[in-house]
Scaffold this motif. Structure first.
Motif, PDB file in Angstrom:
ATOM      1  N   THR A 133      75.272 -21.534   6.839  1.00 28.04           N
ATOM      2  CA  THR A 133      73.917 -21.475   6.357  1.00 28.04           C
ATOM      3  C   THR A 133      72.984 -22.868   6.803  1.00 28.04           C
ATOM      4  O   THR A 133      73.729 -23.871   6.657  1.00 28.04           O
ATOM      5  N   THR A 147      74.906 -19.872  -2.761  1.00 31.87           N
ATOM      6  CA  THR A 147      74.092 -19.610  -3.953  1.00 31.87           C
ATOM      7  C   THR A 147      74.845 -19.311  -5.272  1.00 31.87           C
ATOM      8  O   THR A 147      74.127 -19.411  -6.416  1.00 31.87           O
ATOM      9  N   GLU A 148      76.158 -19.044  -5.036  1.00 33.80           N
ATOM     10  CA  GLU A 148      76.958 -19.094  -6.255  1.00 33.80           C
ATOM     11  C   GLU A 148      76.746 -20.149  -7.279  1.00 33.80           C
ATOM     12  O   GLU A 148      76.990 -20.107  -8.425  1.00 33.80           O
ATOM     13  N   ASP A 204      65.982 -25.456  -9.597  1.00 36.47           N
ATOM     14  CA  ASP A 204      67.296 -25.061  -9.972  1.00 36.47           C
ATOM     15  C   ASP A 204      68.451 -25.887  -9.774  1.00 36.47           C
ATOM     16  O   ASP A 204      69.611 -25.712 -10.145  1.00 36.47           O
ATOM     17  N   THR A 257      65.288 -17.485  -3.622  1.00 38.10           N
ATOM     18  CA  THR A 257      66.228 -18.457  -3.119  1.00 38.10           C
ATOM     19  C   THR A 257      66.015 -19.569  -4.104  1.00 38.10           C
ATOM     20  O   THR A 257      64.998 -20.076  -4.058  1.00 38.10           O
ATOM     21  N   PRO A 258      67.164 -20.376  -4.436  1.00 39.91           N
ATOM     22  CA  PRO A 258      67.132 -21.386  -5.508  1.00 39.91           C
ATOM     23  C   PRO A 258      66.472 -22.648  -4.618  1.00 39.91           C
ATOM     24  O   PRO A 258      66.658 -22.816  -3.652  1.00 39.91           O
ATOM     25  N   GLU A 270      67.588 -19.759   3.236  1.00 40.82           N
ATOM     26  CA  GLU A 270      68.836 -19.164   2.905  1.00 40.82           C
ATOM     27  C   GLU A 270      69.710 -20.063   2.214  1.00 40.82           C
ATOM     28  O   GLU A 270      69.552 -21.383   2.342  1.00 40.82           O
ATOM     29  N   GLY A 271      70.596 -19.786   1.154  1.00 39.16           N
ATOM     30  CA  GLY A 271      71.557 -20.698   0.765  1.00 39.16           C
ATOM     31  C   GLY A 271      70.667 -21.218  -0.510  1.00 39.16           C
ATOM     32  O   GLY A 271      70.802 -20.908  -1.632  1.00 39.16           O
ATOM     33  N   PHE A 272      69.869 -22.566  -0.249  1.00 36.98           N
ATOM     34  CA  PHE A 272      68.889 -22.827  -1.302  1.00 36.98           C
ATOM     35  C   PHE A 272      67.979 -23.834  -0.347  1.00 36.98           C
ATOM     36  O   PHE A 272      68.189 -23.981   0.871  1.00 36.98           O
ATOM     37  N   LYS A 312      74.481 -19.875 -10.235  1.00 40.61           N
ATOM     38  CA  LYS A 312      74.550 -18.758 -11.169  1.00 40.61           C
ATOM     39  C   LYS A 312      74.787 -19.094 -12.651  1.00 40.61           C
ATOM     40  O   LYS A 312      75.008 -18.410 -13.620  1.00 40.61           O
TER      41      LYS A 312
END
Length: 270
Positions: free
Chosen positions: A156, A18-19, A234, A212-213, A177-179, A22
């Motif tokens: 993930t 997920t970083e 995203d 979640t992205p 989760e994650g994206f 950002k």
């Protein structure tokens, strides 16, 4: 930054997937391991990371890749003809991790995982520095088959949502989760001149139920498509276009990949 070569062992500082979302829109690229060679797979991963790829999917060659179009199928055939196996691919990941901490995700099918052994596979993912996995032929309802192993080794599972998933978006998105890998079009992977799915509407539905992205893949190939898709999503996932460059330039594809990836990233940031 997470996508620059480093002299330190990147596996000591694993980045959460997920970083990558950002600091603006994320560019995710794909290549097939072993095409045109294992050495070049390592080189091309690092090249794409240096030039704007925020996360890289590594395709594990498989003889029956049902989600893939002709371009990636041919790449897998070329890799398999060289007797590439999972241990070879893990060695590539290990080498990459000595130079870069760019997030890495395997894209594969259930059969190679089952044949290698779930416990052995995910333990090896963790020890070499794989962050996530995408399994197109694994229905969401059957994720439990590998979930205990991915949880144990902190890998993930990336959830795919297709244009036909409207009634299930809420269920799929809430547990992702994650994206979220949003499939842009029906059918298999491959470059498309036009994306006709109403991406904005699907992304809107997803975002009603999760933070979640969302990254869009399948058919994205041009800077214009990437820019349009990421007005609501995203991130964008580009596979076949990258594989086509590698197929055309083979051992000499690095400069072309650098040029292509950097241009996509530049347009997305404008």
């Amino acid at each position: 930054m997470n996508n620059i070569r480093s002299s330190t062992a990147a596996s000591k500082s694993r980045w959460l997937i997920t970083e990558i979302f950002k600091n603006g829109k994320a560019l995710i690229t794909y290549l097939t391991a072993g095409d045109p060679s294992l050495d070049k797979t390592e080189d091309y991963i690092l090249t794409m990371a240096e030039n704007g790829s925020d996360l890289i999917e590594i395709g594990i060659p498989f003889s029956d890749p049902v989600a893939e179009g002709e371009t990636i199928q041919n790449a897998m055939t070329r890799a398999l003809s060289k007797n590439i196996d999972l241990d070879d691919i893990f060695n590539v990941v290990e080498n990459v991790r000595k130079k870069s901490n760019v997030p890495l995700v395997f894209m594969t099918y259930l059969n190679p995982l089952f044949s290698y052994g779930y416990e052995k596979f995910f333990k090896k993912c963790a020890s070499t520095g794989i962050n996530g996995i995408i399994v197109p032929d694994m229905p969401f309802e059957e994720q439990e088959e590998i979930k205990s192993f991915t949880d144990k080794y902190d890998i993930t599972i990336i959830t795919l949502i297709a244009p036909t998933s409207k009634e299930r978006i809420s269920v799929l998105a809430k547990q992702a989760e994650g994206f979220i890998y949003l499939v842009s079009s029906l059918g298999v992977t491959g470059v498309r001149s036009r994306i006709t799915t109403n991406i904005d509407a699907i992304v809107s539905e997803i975002k009603k139920v999760t933070d979640t992205p969302v990254a869009v893949g399948f058919g994205i190939s041009t800077p214009e498509q990437a820019k349009k898709v990421t007005k609501s999503a995203d991130g964008v996932i580009i596979g076949s276009a990258v594989v086509k460059i590698i197929a055309e330039y083979k051992e000499s594809a690095a400069s072309k990949l650098a040029e292509y990836v950097s241009e996509i990233k530049r347009v997305m940031q404008d």
